[in-house]
Design an enzyme around this catalytic site. Structure first.
Site, PDB file in Angstrom:
ATOM      1  N   GLU A 535      -4.169   7.658 -10.793  1.00  0.00           N
ATOM      2  CA  GLU A 535      -4.514   7.403 -12.190  1.00  0.00           C
ATOM      3  C   GLU A 535      -5.606   8.338 -12.722  1.00  0.00           C
ATOM      4  OE1 GLU A 535      -3.825   5.075 -10.010  1.00  0.00           O
ATOM      5  OE2 GLU A 535      -2.100   4.072 -10.922  1.00  0.00           O
ATOM      6  N   HIS A 602      -1.398  -7.863 -12.907  1.00  0.00           N
ATOM      7  CA  HIS A 602      -0.415  -7.498 -13.939  1.00  0.00           C
ATOM      8  C   HIS A 602      -0.597  -8.325 -15.195  1.00  0.00           C
ATOM      9  CE1 HIS A 602       1.384  -6.033 -10.184  1.00  0.00           C
ATOM     10  NE2 HIS A 602       1.881  -5.072 -10.934  1.00  0.00           N
TER      11      HIS A 602
END
Ligand SMILES: Cc1ncc(C[n+]2csc(CCOP(=O)(O)OP(=O)(O)O)c2C)c(N)n1
Ligand SMILES: [Mg+2]
Length: 813
Positions: A535, A602
């Protein structure tokens, strides 16, 4: 000490169209020596300036001069550097840094003309070149030597280096980029990285090295190895104490791609020139990344002006460092091969001393004289005030003497004294004079420290005009949200040939929610690209490409994984315009998806953390995919970076099909009222908004009429101050948020109460309804017991109305 690669020969190869004589060669080497010795002199004198108190802190490039000369020789127009605080010699050698500017930086001169590196915002040793004209438009970067703006976190320069290199690959291989001319000549540009040996311990280093090997980009990475990271020896930093040794697995061979790796001694001028020459040819022509491990470097004055290296280096090491000082070795070599006699070199040394001393004086005068002038004018004004004073002459005179006694005044000191004097000024006329002086001085000075956090050009986000999505008559919600995104991206990639998107699972399958379905087939693997799970360097890749005129969209698969990237967003992207005073920009769009779905990693919505970490980047939280698409359409017209968070649970919800893909625009910083009402204002954003709307319908059944407002844009926040207008009407306010208590809701409340003065219109306590403090649990029940539900929202509003009218709204529990 004759090198096996004769630099004379190399310089001849370099300039093969010219006839280089030994005299030319000699002149070039002597000139290099002069740059090195001038740079060294700056470091020596710079340290003195700090120790005598004229400057606050110094970190210099002494001991690293000679390899930087070699790097500068191979560095061409259009190339980019991404490096760290030791590179002053390189910057001088490419002609982008002078001794006078060195001292202006040390003093913190706030005039960009005198201190082009950051106008005093960064400590010295943080280098930059200007990519933008006054109006924020691009210069022709192919006609100048470029350095991306340094940051202090070690290895923080690595992620963006990847993107600077990747841009060359895009420009070489993607056809039809109409804006290319100012940024690239056939992708021939190299991105040059520099890093200290100890900083290679950082994850960002290894992540970027791996990614550049995968991508095969024209990057030349230099490690300046002096065996130390401040006081910590290589044995605590690097396996085998040798970075090129442990990176050997990256070496390319006949069967596989990889790196070309060189190891060279930092004091061997001839070998360095030859190595950099070969490295540049490989990277520039073949687009193969190169690592140059430059070892046996030194720190003649220790790490920085805080502390001395005698504390942690033993006598033997200190003696070795004296002997193998790179400038001393270069000098010995020059004498040995008859480039100059010791006497001639002594003359260059003496001349450099003079030049640097003169530069220091000039920089100091140019820094201090205007402030002394301010001090003089202020003293004259204060004498006037003292004369006019009836009861406080003595006090004012005491302050005046304090101000007079300051030889090298700071603006802070003038303000401290004058603001104290103001408290004792009784004569009305005097009061006006003093308060005006203070206000004017702050108004003049504050922008020098606070401007350019966001774009100040004509292409900033406020330039976007709202364009509504158009629909066929009687259109009904008929299309999955993800298809609206997909069709809109399709329109954007056609409209902007310089736009591209990359991230995990973005290419082949068209992202995990198929918002990019079929796009790779249509636009190719370079414009719609799968990348590794990394990332931080996904963001860096975007920053670097945006710095070179492309319009990257970097995708972070889930909002919860933005934490891996938040450091580089915060330290690099968010500060870029600020730390360069608007001389560089990276209009990177970061696409991610988040808020509610399943489980701890999530479903997170750590918006408070995000908006507080990345001031300088806009943060947009669209409630559905049409609003999201409208944000992308707006952002591609602007020159600013932004984070767009799509609602994870919204991709399969039906929305109406817009007819004007790529054209409709959601304005940035503007709220939207979704339902008008008269009893209470409910403010929210993103996924939670659907629950708020549902609760509002149920509340209306009981006679409670809510006004529902979608914030949409957390940064910038409600620039038209529409929320307070609603509170004026309803006199009640509830902020509903799925972040932790005191997270984003605290910011929202601060904006409405403090910035918009809504407290004046409130008849009830303004309240927030947030998630639980823990991370959201898995499953439907996990969500229900972790985040605000429609029932929670209903009951919170009902409670507030019960307090107003207990008989109409009797207690529920
Ligand atoms: C992320 C981060 N951690 C710590 C520091 C403090 N720091 C500044 S320089 C430095 C040592 C760096 O050593 P090295 O990379 O070998 O570079 P050198 O100064 O030796 O050239 C440290 C720990 C920092 N700037 N950034
Ligand atoms: Mg080091």
């Amino acid at each position: 000490m004759q090198s096996k690669h004769d630099p004379f020969q190399i310089m001849i190869t370099e300039k093969s169209n010219t006839t280089l004589t030994f005299e030319d060669f000699k002149t070039e080497v002597l000139n290099d020596y002069k740059i090195a010795i001038t740079s060294r002199e700056c470091s020596l004198l710079g340290r003195k300036e700090v120790l005598t108190g004229k400057a606050k802190f110094g970190i210099f490039g002494d001991g690293k001069e000679v390899p930087q000369l070699a790097m500068a020789k191979a560095f061409k127009n259009g190339d980019f550097r991404s490096g760290y605080y030791r590179d002053q010699t390189f910057m001088m050698a490419i002609g982008e840094f002078t001794p006078k500017q060195f001292f202006a930086g040390l003093y913190g001169h706030t005039d960009i003309a005198s201190e082009p590196m950051s106008a005093g915002r960064q400590m010295g040793g943080h280098f930059v070149t200007h990519s933008l004209n006054e109006d924020g438009s691009w210069k022709d970067l192919t006609k100048q030597k470029n350095s991306s703006a340094d940051i202090s976190p070690t290895a923080g320069q690595m992620p963006r280096l990847l993107g600077l290199a990747q841009a060359s690959k895009i420009y070489r291989n993607v056809d039809g980029i109409t804006t290319k001319d100012k940024f690239s000549v056939n992708g021939n540009e190299i991105a040059w990285g520099t890093i200290g040996n100890a900083s290679t311990s950082e994850g960002l280093f290894f992540e970027t090295i791996n990614a550049a090997g995968v991508l095969q980009v024209p990057m030349v990475m230099s490690v300046w190895d002096d065996e130390y990271g401040i006081s910590v020896h290589a044995k605590h930093q690097t396996t085998k104490e040798n970075i090129s040794e442990i990176l050997k697995g990256y070496q390319r061979d006949e069967d596989s791609n990889g790196y070309e790796i060189f190891r060279v001694k930092g004091w061997d001028y001839a070998e360095l020139v030859s190595t950099y020459e070969r490295a540049a040819a490989i990277a520039r022509e073949q687009h193969v990344p190169v690592l140059i491990h430059v070892n046996e470097l030194t720190q003649p004055q220790g790490h920085s002006t805080s502390g001395s290296h005698e504390r942690y280096k033993n006598g033997e090491r200190l003696a070795w460092e004296k002997n193998y000082d790179c400038i001393r070795q270069m000098r010995l070599w020059m004498v040995a091969i008859n480039i100059a006699s010791p006497e001639e070199l002594d003359e260059i040394d003496a001349e450099a001393k003079k030049v640097v001393l003169e530069a220091k004086k000039e920089a100091w005068n140019s820094f201090i004289n205007p402030i002394i002038e301010d001090q003089k004018n202020l003293l004259a004004l204060l004498e006037e005030i003292s004369n006019a004073s009836i009861n406080h002459k003595d006090k004012i005179q005491k302050y005046i003497s304090q101000l007079k006694a300051i030889k090298n005044p700071l603006k802070k000191e003038m303000l401290m004294i004058t603001r104290r004097i103001l408290r004792f000024v009784e004569v009305p006329n005097s009061k006006v004079l003093v308060s005006n002086w203070i206000k004017d001085y702050i108004a003049l000075t504050q922008p020098r420290f606070s401007s350019n956090l966001y774009s100040e050009s004509e292409k900033n986000v406020f330039s976007v005009e709202k364009v509504l999505p158009e629909y066929a008559e009687n259109a009904k919600p008929d299309l999955d949200g993800r298809m609206i995104l997909r069709d809109n991206f399709d329109a954007l990639f056609t409209k902007y040939p310089e736009a591209l998107i990359f991230g995990e699972d973005v290419g082949n399958i068209g992202d995990v929610n198929q918002g990019l379905e079929g796009m790779q087939e249509k636009y190719g693997e370079l414009r719609v690209a799968d990348v590794g799970i990394r990332e931080a360097s996904i963001i860096g890749q975007g920053i670097g490409m945006a710095l070179r005129g492309l319009r990257p969209i970097a995708e972070i698969q889930y909002l919860d994984y933005l934490l891996y990237a938040i450091q580089i967003m915060s330290d690099d992207l968010a500060t870029l315009q600020y730390r360069t005073v608007g001389k560089q920009k990276a209009p990177l769009i970061i696409r991610t998806r988040g808020h509610r779905l399943e489980g701890i990693w999530h479903s997170g919505s750590p918006m408070g953390m995000i908006i507080n970490a990345i001031r300088g980047i806009h943060v947009l939280v669209p409630r559905n995919m049409t609003q999201a698409a409208g944000f992308y359409n707006s952002l591609l017209e602007c020159d600013e970076p932004a984070l767009v968070i799509e609602c994870l649970n919204g991709y399969r919800l039906k929305e109406k099909t817009p007819l004007n893909y790529g054209e409709f625009k959601t304005p940035i910083g503007v709220v939207e009222t979704l339902k008008e009402g008269s009893d209470i204002t409910l403010v929210s954003y993103g996924s939670t908004l659907r629950l708020v709307e549902q609760a509002a319908i149920e509340l209306l059944e009981l006679g409670i009429d809510c006004e529902v407002i979608d914030i949409q844009s957390l940064l910038p926040f409600d620039v038209n101050q529409d929320i307070v207008k609603s509170v004026v009407k309803t006199n009640r306010l509830l902020v509903i948020d799925e972040d932790v208590p005191g997270g984003a809701s605290a910011f929202i409340l601060q904006q409405i109460i403090d910035q918009q003065d809504a407290y004046k219109f409130l008849d009830s306590k303004p309240q927030t309804l947030a998630a639980k403090a823990h991370r959201p649990a898995y499953g439907t029940d996990g969500d229900y017991f972790s985040k605000p539900s429609a029932e929670d929202i209903f009951e919170k509003v009902y409670d507030m109305m019960h307090e107003v009218n207990p008989s109409k709204f009797p207690v529920l529990y």
